[in-house]
Design an enzyme around this catalytic site. Structure first.
Site, PDB file in Angstrom:
ATOM      1  N   LYS A   1       0.583  -1.085  -0.020  1.00 46.53           N
ATOM      2  CA  LYS A   1      -0.221   0.064   0.314  1.00 46.53           C
ATOM      3  C   LYS A   1       0.828   1.013   0.208  1.00 46.53           C
ATOM      4  O   LYS A   1       0.584   2.434   0.050  1.00 46.53           O
ATOM      5  CB  LYS A   1      -0.931   0.016   0.913  1.00 46.53           C
ATOM      6  CG  LYS A   1      -1.744  -1.478   1.179  1.00 46.53           C
ATOM      7  CD  LYS A   1      -2.358  -1.344  -0.018  1.00 46.53           C
ATOM      8  CE  LYS A   1      -3.245  -2.849   0.193  1.00 46.53           C
ATOM      9  NZ  LYS A   1      -2.315  -3.997  -0.193  1.00 46.53           N
TER      10      LYS A   1
ATOM     11  N   SER B   1      -4.314 -11.503  -2.941  1.00 44.78           N
ATOM     12  CA  SER B   1      -3.798 -11.042  -2.563  1.00 44.78           C
ATOM     13  C   SER B   1      -2.982 -10.940  -3.809  1.00 44.78           C
ATOM     14  O   SER B   1      -3.811 -11.830  -4.481  1.00 44.78           O
ATOM     15  CB  SER B   1      -2.922 -12.243  -1.607  1.00 44.78           C
ATOM     16  OG  SER B   1      -1.504 -11.619  -1.928  1.00 44.78           O
TER      17      SER B   1
END
Length: 535
Positions: free
Chosen positions: A104, A450
């Site tokens: 992120k 993911s």
């Protein structure tokens, strides 16, 4: 006050370059950031600027996966972007070098730079080297799939421990074309990272020199007045999407590129990803769907070779400019392919004729959702729903052998608001693979996946269940159909029946009444818009 910590009058008369990073002692992904920051600062000084180092946070997707802590991951993206903005505006930096690592931090840095629209660049700390065990390469993906194999009785505890102890050998972000390397790739194609810089692995001896060059470049950008939005154009975003498609990258790129585009004031829609992926072949044989890892791609000649292939196919805007002033066509022309490499396929011999995702709509996803196609040959699935209101419930069912061939695993209330934070489902998807069910089971969710996820998986379903999306009406045994060719995802129910069920539905209680998760749930947008806050 600045004199008190060593800055001179001459220092403060020069361009001030903020050098931001997210060093943190919770993961290997960002472990080299402080060392890289020192080299960036040397470059800034050498070019006539003054660096001011600052830090922000990071949340490891891999470490938090399968726990309540995973909810913090996507939330951290916007918080990191906000913190970079606050420090930069508060201290009036002239330019920025933002060092990133875990998933992120990469889009967050690009979001902040695009929002601020000042000169600067994003430098990826680099990929981790693959682990090794008895002659085979390992990544974190292998650990999660080994957990599933252990629960299914296919390996013993000693083998599971051996995989866990060998998978991650040092500094750097996860080794496959998972979210970190996908976004690192995208930022080189977008032009906000120096060409060739991100692909250099974290522990490679050239990485310090790359960092120093980034510092020099930041000062040059300030002197030239080159702001971020002059680089992050619509054409540049199309190039970034093409890179994600051609490398079989993480579905998270959809969320993150939408979010970066919003900050750059570029109109980008979820359907743009479908259109670009439909015409862009998968050319890089990378995990999770392929054989190789990011260090292999670097050794094969790097992203410049991927650019060459896409330009040959007419799938890139070669005149798009990068932060170092060159066009993508010029960057591609300077790349050298390693003779005999097997990682990047020839333009006329792709792994697949279309990119790694498709966007579906239907009575389960009026606003759209994303199906992962890389590493998976299926184009349709129909079966009975097995409905779970949390990731933990679904994982327990897979672990206990309660999921069977043909099932459609439905995980809901894990969206941006419902989670909150849209957890990734690698624990569940890894368990499905480990149990030998990946070829016969589908999974759909309003949460995320993911980058290491593979199999027939659909994520980002919007509207999400917590906001009364149709996913909230699905019951055990309802027949769910997924058709990639038709771009449809539907439950076999009449509209009137879905409406009847939703009329009797009660929204679940918010899982957090106060604090950062409550603030996030109150302000976050739909996944189809990038799950951004503050808009």
């Amino acid at each position: 006050m600045l004199r008190a910590i060593g800055f001179s009058r001459e220092d403060l008369e020069r361009p001030i370059i903020g050098v931001g990073h997210s060093w943190i002692e919770t993961m290997p992904c960002n472990w080299n950031h402080r060392a890289l920051a020192e080299r960036v600062k040397e470059g800034v000084r050498a070019a006539g600027g003054t660096p001011m180092e600052f830090n922000t946070i990071a949340v490891s997707d891999g470490v938090t996966m399968g726990t309540q802590g995973m909810k913090a991951s996507l939330v951290s993206r916007d918080l990191i972007a906000d913190s970079i903005e606050l420090v930069t505006r508060g201290h009036s930096f002239d330019g920025l070098v933002l060092i990133v690592g875990c998933d992120k931090t990469i889009p967050a840095a690009a979001m902040a730079l695009s929002r601020l629209d000042i000169p600067g660049l994003v430098l990826y700390g680099g990929t981790i080297q693959p682990g090794h065990l008895r002659g085979r390469d390992l990544t974190v993906q292998d650990v999660f799939e080994a957990v599933g194999a252990y629960n299914a009785g296919r390996i013993d505890a000693d083998e599971l421990r051996a995989v866990e102890e060998h998978a991650c050998p040092g500094a750097g972000a996860c080794a496959g074309q998972y979210t970190a390397n996908t976004m690192s790739t995208a930022l080189e194609f977008l032009g906000l990272s120096p060409p060739g810089a991100n692909a250099v692995p974290a522990t490679h001896p050239d990485k310090p020199a790359v960092a120093e060059a980034a510092g020099r470049l930041a000062v040059q950008l300030v002197e030239a007045g080159t702001n971020a939005r002059s680089i992050a154009t619509r054409a540049a975003f199309e190039n970034a999407i093409a890179s994600f498609a051609a490398t079989g990258g993480s579905t998270n790129a959809v969320l993150h590129l939408l979010a970066i585009a919003a900050e750059a004031d570029i109109h980008l829609e979820i359907d743009d990803f479908d259109a670009i992926c439909a015409r862009t072949p998968i050319l890089a044989d990378l995990r999770p769907g392929g054989r190789f890892v990011a260090t292999d791609l670097f050794a094969a000649g790097g992203l410049g070779v991927v650019m060459q292939r896409l330009l040959e196919l007419g799938l890139l805007h070669g005149d798009a400019v990068t932060v170092d002033g060159r066009t993508l066509a010029e960057v591609a022309a300077s790349a050298t392919e390693t003779p005999g490499q097997q990682v990047i396929r020839a333009a006329d011999a792709p792994l697949r004729k279309h990119g790694g995702i498709a966007v579906l709509r239907g009575n389960l996803a009026a606003e759209g959702c994303v199906v992962k196609l890389a590493g998976n040959d299926r184009e349709s699935h129909q079966g009975p729903a097995r409905v779970f209101d949390s990731e933990e419930e679904a994982f327990a069912a897979v672990r206990d052998g309660a999921i069977h061939a043909g099932d459609v695993v439905v995980i809901r209330y894990e969206g941006p608001v419902g989670g909150p934070g849209m957890r990734e489902m690698l624990g569940v998807t890894g368990a499905i693979v480990g149990a030998g069910l990946s070829d016969s089971v589908a999974l759909i969710t309003d949460g995320r996946f993911s980058g290491a996820t593979h199999g027939f998986m659909v994520a980002h379903i919007a509207p999400e269940a917590a906001l009364g999306g149709a996913l909230a009406a699905v019951r055990d045994g309802d027949i769910v159909s997924i058709d990639v060719v038709a771009r449809r995802i539907d439950v076999d129910l009449e509209d009137a029946e879905i409406a009847r069920r939703l009329a009797a539905w009660t929204p679940p209680a918010r899982r957090y009444a106060t604090g950062v998760f409550a603030k996030y749930a109150a302000t976050v947008s739909s996944a189809s818009l990038g799950a951004v806050t503050g808009r």
